[in-house]
Scaffold this active site. Structure first.
Site, PDB file in Angstrom:
ATOM      1  N   GLY A  11      12.414  15.521 -12.527  1.00 39.95           N
ATOM      2  CA  GLY A  11      13.286  16.491 -13.167  1.00 39.95           C
ATOM      3  C   GLY A  11      12.562  17.820 -13.194  1.00 39.95           C
ATOM      4  O   GLY A  11      12.989  18.796 -13.804  1.00 39.95           O
TER       5      GLY A  11
ATOM      6  N   GLY B 205      11.678  19.576 -10.425  1.00 43.98           N
ATOM      7  CA  GLY B 205      12.039  20.502  -9.360  1.00 43.98           C
ATOM      8  C   GLY B 205      11.200  20.323  -8.109  1.00 43.98           C
ATOM      9  O   GLY B 205      11.277  21.146  -7.191  1.00 43.98           O
TER      10      GLY B 205
ATOM     11  N   SER C 289       0.357  17.519 -14.100  1.00 46.18           N
ATOM     12  CA  SER C 289       0.869  18.800 -13.564  1.00 46.18           C
ATOM     13  C   SER C 289       0.340  19.072 -12.172  1.00 46.18           C
ATOM     14  O   SER C 289       0.009  20.212 -11.845  1.00 46.18           O
ATOM     15  CB  SER C 289       0.470  19.969 -14.483  1.00 46.18           C
ATOM     16  OG  SER C 289       0.861  19.732 -15.795  1.00 46.18           O
TER      17      SER C 289
ATOM     18  N   THR D 242       2.948  20.038  -7.311  1.00 42.25           N
ATOM     19  CA  THR D 242       3.132  21.176  -6.405  1.00 42.25           C
ATOM     20  C   THR D 242       1.804  21.623  -5.799  1.00 42.25           C
ATOM     21  O   THR D 242       1.721  21.912  -4.602  1.00 42.25           O
ATOM     22  CB  THR D 242       3.809  22.342  -7.147  1.00 42.25           C
ATOM     23  OG1 THR D 242       4.955  21.826  -7.820  1.00 42.25           O
ATOM     24  CG2 THR D 242       4.245  23.422  -6.190  1.00 42.25           C
TER      25      THR D 242
ATOM     26  N   LYS E 234      -0.882  26.574  -9.085  1.00 41.69           N
ATOM     27  CA  LYS E 234      -1.421  25.601 -10.045  1.00 41.69           C
ATOM     28  C   LYS E 234      -0.255  25.016 -10.845  1.00 41.69           C
ATOM     29  O   LYS E 234       0.883  25.458 -10.707  1.00 41.69           O
ATOM     30  CB  LYS E 234      -2.450  26.258 -10.968  1.00 41.69           C
ATOM     31  CG  LYS E 234      -3.776  26.521 -10.266  1.00 41.69           C
ATOM     32  CD  LYS E 234      -4.839  27.108 -11.182  1.00 41.69           C
ATOM     33  CE  LYS E 234      -4.500  28.508 -11.621  1.00 41.69           C
ATOM     34  NZ  LYS E 234      -5.686  29.267 -12.080  1.00 41.69           N
ATOM     35  N   GLY E 235      -0.558  24.031 -11.688  1.00 44.45           N
ATOM     36  CA  GLY E 235       0.498  23.270 -12.345  1.00 44.45           C
ATOM     37  C   GLY E 235       1.144  23.973 -13.523  1.00 44.45           C
ATOM     38  O   GLY E 235       0.578  24.867 -14.147  1.00 44.45           O
ATOM     39  N   VAL E 236       2.354  23.516 -13.823  1.00 48.38           N
ATOM     40  CA  VAL E 236       3.191  24.177 -14.814  1.00 48.38           C
ATOM     41  C   VAL E 236       3.638  23.229 -15.932  1.00 48.38           C
ATOM     42  O   VAL E 236       3.877  23.641 -17.060  1.00 48.38           O
ATOM     43  CB  VAL E 236       4.458  24.727 -14.094  1.00 48.38           C
ATOM     44  CG1 VAL E 236       5.508  25.164 -15.085  1.00 48.38           C
ATOM     45  CG2 VAL E 236       4.088  25.871 -13.167  1.00 48.38           C
TER      46      VAL E 236
ATOM     47  N   GLU F 112       2.571  20.676 -17.985  1.00 47.75           N
ATOM     48  CA  GLU F 112       1.992  20.330 -19.266  1.00 47.75           C
ATOM     49  C   GLU F 112       1.564  21.519 -20.120  1.00 47.75           C
ATOM     50  O   GLU F 112       1.680  21.470 -21.347  1.00 47.75           O
ATOM     51  CB  GLU F 112       0.818  19.354 -19.056  1.00 47.75           C
ATOM     52  CG  GLU F 112       1.325  17.956 -18.765  1.00 47.75           C
ATOM     53  CD  GLU F 112       0.369  17.100 -17.983  1.00 47.75           C
ATOM     54  OE1 GLU F 112       0.007  17.509 -16.863  1.00 47.75           O
ATOM     55  OE2 GLU F 112      -0.023  16.023 -18.473  1.00 47.75           O
TER      56      GLU F 112
END
Ligand code: FES
Ligand code: FES
Lengths: 765, 154
Positions: A492, A494, A533, A536, A719-721, A723
């Site tokens: 969920g 994306g 996270s 991506t 970089k991750g989004v 958490e």
């Protein structure tokens, strides 16, 4: 010859692991700030939205197979005991009941260190048997016909009683996890405290919180010959596959795990679940497809949780705000099992301080096992650290934001290495500006009003750099349509959309021509769990490499057709142009000429940079209103500024930020698992009694990114989004409540009765 | 008994105590309607019963004899999405999508009752539908946009 396999460090959920990585066939130039990108960074619509708004998206519980049977689980009703007898005959005699399994059918299969369907009872709601029937209703009725004889044993429910000298033993070796206490330190804490001109010591408490994903844990299994296909609501299809292959002693190639859509995971679905073991075992036994889906009560009681913590914090500082000492003693009850998430991380990473000592004591109790829950450890740690920082700021008569700025950590102090990039300062600046921090701080507080306003803020850090291994394949079909194939999963978040954006960018394709295929271990190359996270930042670079390879092949084919050289070509909107002439060909035209030749690009994720910490950062600001007569806290607005490197799709990423903030708001104000203190029976295992935020609780949210690519982290700059946004919300709100009331907040959730207690007693606890 | 679902008539042999949610999902294989709490606490099972939102988990199939049930599967007409569905896509009012069918039907029901809701009306009208992914801000926007586009007048 250059080496093909090397090792690299990858951080997941606060744990750094060494991984073997296969070097990609190429390592593209990083997409820097000036990279001219058209699709990456664009606000495209979520590519699987259509299936979701029409009800066509197939979730695990929607899988219908001919002859499928349904499962209900029998669960224990005591917190500790020994099952003397378990007579399944009354259930099996009921019409429509097809079979059952107990511990004897799954010998040696363990979850969280506990034998599945164990005859020894470790917590209330522990599964003890599974009944399989023609319908869900019959299965549930059959479970009610089972009356196990259980000899009760003494139990412990919380850390304090588990640590008492004569406490009953939760585990044969005792109640302390072997790693307890886990102590980490740098510098000299005693010297740091001696150097301090101001010292504060406080104790903070955080609750057990429940993931409450709308889709519960569940699986469907169907055997065919000696192979099994399993649909499972999981964040990791490959992890689930290895768990099941190991448990049922099958080659990996005999287990196929499928997950197209899932209704949320939030950390609790990282491998084969009890539902999967049950469905596979029953399906093997009965030779029919079997579906096992947790009911809501099961989901709220036995599907993982965020651990409670008690954090005793001491901060020492000079008058100018310079931190000289940070000390933490934390107690963390795990339940009967789980892993050691670390509240200490925030304390050692967030601020510059030479002398830090953290000690974490992990305790076993007779309660359901914990599981990762969105930014495990950091969420709990942030509440303690960031609350204490505000207390210190108050003692120093310093603006809380100023105190944080003065203690800016410009490198990873624990491991003494650089950050790949860190723009927390920009988050502070832009966040404060958009919030109107100084104006809001200087506003006079009306201490006689019934409804009082306050503002607060908090910082966050999270190791969200991702890493290898991750593989992707990009295929260009005969009609020019494109498929991105990778064994990652979209929770969920994306992922489907952003991975397609990366491929379309590289290929110069129309995004509509690209489809991402995820979630099938049999058909797709490996990608790791979607956790920490990392998706991506891990898979995106692999997709980029695969797409480059495919593009090069496509250009080579087109060059001949356009009488030019491949490097004389460029592409846009699925059309290839010769730079020097006005000749062009559609992808479709090139591919049609190639006939059945299929253009395939393979890509993998390269190693992470050496001696470098990869972290996302952010700062959150909150304004609240507190009614001192009812104790009700209303969050009016939240401003949240994030540094997560390059953002591939700002709309989708902002949606994730909002989601994290709203979960953080629930953690701050409402969410708390409550057990009957005598029996250990969960008292609020429903969505009515365990309160998650509703649409009416949502404040005005301004969540945004500073959006500066991190070209050191990986060549996509991402970089991750997922958490980061939940980490700072509870302390920002708590600090705002403290500001409004002029009393400290020592415990969350800030339910009305706690707030009222503090208004009367001077501190919220 | 006869059940009219999305315009089509079905003979179903549901026992008296069967819930509409079970009939839809397990008998008619209309799995867009979701089971989450099963006791009227979350709204994920929202359908329209003679045009008004109802929790399918709290509705007895037997009580629906001859009544019109609309589920998420029947909302798009002749391949055209309902404006509320389109608004949910346009405003990214969904993440995992598990609550989405219920949210959309609740919104359709709300706009039928109240074609021009204020932001507060939307919050109140949609407060029976939980979303753990936290799509609420986008849902507010989507519902207001759908109202603006005249979704409630159709
Ligand atoms: S499933 Fe019907 S309201 Fe939750
Ligand atoms: S979108 Fe996931 S629960 Fe609402």
């Amino acid at each position: 010859m250059a080496k093909r396999f090397v090792t690299t460090k990858v951080e997941v959920e606060g744990r750094e692991e060494t991984k073997v990585v296969e070097l990609p066939t190429r390592e593209p130039e990083p997409w820097g700030v000036d990279a001219s990108l058209h699709i990456v960074g664009r606000r495209d619509k979520r590519m699987d939205a259509l299936e979701k708004v029409t009800g066509e998206a197939e979730y695990t519980a929607d899988v219908q197979l001919p002859g499928m049977l349904y499962v209900a689980l029998a669960r224990a009703s005591v917190a500790a005991g020994k099952m003397q007898s378990l007579d399944l005959a009354p259930a099996l005699a009921m019409p429509g009941v097809r079979g059952a399994i107990t511990m004897d059918d799954v010998p040696g299969i363990k979850l969280d260190g506990i034998q599945v369907f164990d005859r020894t009872i470790h917590y209330v709601y522990q599964p003890i048997a599974a009944i399989c029937a023609d319908t869900q209703e019959i299965a549930e009725r059959a479970v009610r016909a089972i009356h196990p004889a259980i000899e009760r044993l003494p139990h412990v429910l919380d850390a304090a009683s588990a640590l008492a000298p004569d406490a009953p033993r939760v585990k044969p070796h005792g109640n302390l996890h072997r790693a307890s206490p886990r102590v980490a330190s740098r510098g000299d804490i005693a010297a740091g405290l001696r150097d301090a001109e101001v010292t504060i010591t406080r104790e903070y408490r955080t609750p057990v919180a429940l993931h409450t994903a709308l889709e519960p844990h569940g699986a469907v299994a169907a055997w065919s010959g000696d192979r099994v296909t399993v649909w499972e609501s999981t964040q990791g299809i490959f992890n689930t596959r290895s768990d099941l292959a190991e448990a049922f002693e099958l080659p990996l190639s005999s287990v196929r795990v499928v997950k197209n859509y899932m209704g949320g995971g939030f950390g609790a679905k990282n491998g084969a679940s009890l539902a999967a073991y049950t469905a596979v075992a029953l399906s093997r036994k009965l030779r029919r497809p079997v579906r096992c889906i947790f009911d809501r009560e099961g989901e709220q009681t036995d599907a993982g949780n965020r651990t409670a913590t008690v954090q005793r914090v001491t901060l020492g500082a000079r008058r100018d705000g310079t931190l000289t000492a940070i000390s933490l003693d934390a107690t963390i009850p795990l339940g009967i099992g789980g892993w050691l998430s670390s509240p200490a991380r925030m304390y050692s990473e967030m601020y510059r301080c030479a002398n830090v000592r953290t000690s974490e004591t992990f305790v076993f109790t007779n309660t359901a096992p914990m599981a990762s829950f969105r930014a495990p450890g950091n969420v709990e740690g942030a509440f303690g650290l960031e609350s204490a920082m505000d207390v210190l700021a108050h003692e120093l008569e310093m603006d809380p934001l100023e105190l944080r700025r003065r203690n800016y950590a410009d490198h990873d102090q624990d491991k003494n290495r650089r950050y790949s990039a860190k723009h927390l300062d920009e988050c502070y600046r832009l966040g404060a500006e958009r919030f109107g921090w100084s104006r809001a701080r200087s506003r006079k507080r009306d201490t006689s009003a019934r409804v009082r306003r306050g503002v607060g803020m908090a910082s966050l850090a999270w190791g969200a750099g991702g890493g290898p291994p991750a593989y992707a394949t990009v295929r260009i079909n005969g009609d020019g349509s494109i498929e991105v194939l990778t064994g990652a999963q979209d929770l969920g978040t994306g992922a489907r959309t952003v991975l397609a954006q990366v491929a379309a960018e590289v290929l110069g394709a129309k995004l509509d021509d690209v489809r991402t295929v995820l979630g099938d271990t049999e058909r797709l190359p490996f990608a790791s769990n979607s956790w920490g996270s990392i998706t991506t930042a891990s898979v995106g670079p692999a997709v980029r490499v695969a797409a480059e390879e495919a593009r090069d092949a496509l250009f080579e084919a087109a060059a001949g057709m356009l009488d030019t050289e491949p490097n004389e070509l460029e592409s846009r909107d699925s059309e290839i142009h010769a730079k020097s002439s006005d000749r062009c060909l559609l992808f479709r035209e090139v591919c049609e000429k190639l006939g059945d030749v299929m253009i395939i690009g393979q890509g993998s994720r390269g190693p992470n940079p050496e001696k470098t910490a990869l972290s996302a950062f952010g700062a959150q600001f909150a304004e609240v209103e507190v009614d001192v007569e009812t104790g009700r806290v209303r969050v009016l607005r939240v401003v949240s500024a994030h540094d997560s490197g390059r953002i591939v799709n700002p709309t989708l990423a902002e949606s994730q930020l909002e989601g994290g903030i709203i979960q953080g708001l629930g953690y701050a104000l409402f969410e708390e698992r409550i057990l009957d203190s005598r029996t250990g029976v969960p008292l609020n295992p429903t969505m009515h009694d365990y309160k998650i935020p509703t649409i009416g609780d949502v404040p005005e949210i301004d969540a945004f990114f500073v959006d500066i690519p991190d070209t050191v982290a990986n060549h996509t700059g991402v970089k991750g989004v997922a958490e980061p946004p939940i980490i700072a919300t509870a302390p920002a709100i708590a600090n705002a409540v403290a500001d409004a009331l002029g009393v400290e907040v020592a415990e969350i959730p800030m339910t009305p009765w706690r707030v009222l207690g503090s208004v009367r007693g001077g501190s919220i606890a | 008994m006869r059940l009219i679902v999305n315009g089509a008539s079905h003979e179903v042999a549901a026992p008296d105590h069967e819930r509409l949610l079970t009939t839809l999902r397990d008998r008619l294989h209309l799995t867009g309607t979701k089971l989450v709490c099963g006791r009227g606490e979350c709204g994920a099972c929202t359908v329209l019963l003679d045009g008004a939102p109802a929790y399918a988990c709290l509705t007895l199939t037997a009580a629906c004899h001859g009544r019109e049930v609309s589920t998420i599967e029947g909302l798009a007409q002749d391949g055209e999405l309902h404006p509320v569905q389109q608004a949910f896509i346009d405003h990214d009012a969904l993440q995992c999508g598990f609550c989405t069918p219920g949210q959309i039907l609740a919104a359709v029901g709300l706009l039928d009752r109240q074609p021009h809701p204020s932001e507060d009306d939307v919050r109140r009208g949609m407060s029976g539908n939980l979303c753990r992914c936290g799509t609420y801000p986008k849902i507010v926007r989507a519902v207001l946009a759908a109202a603006e586009g005249g979704a409630g007048n159709g």
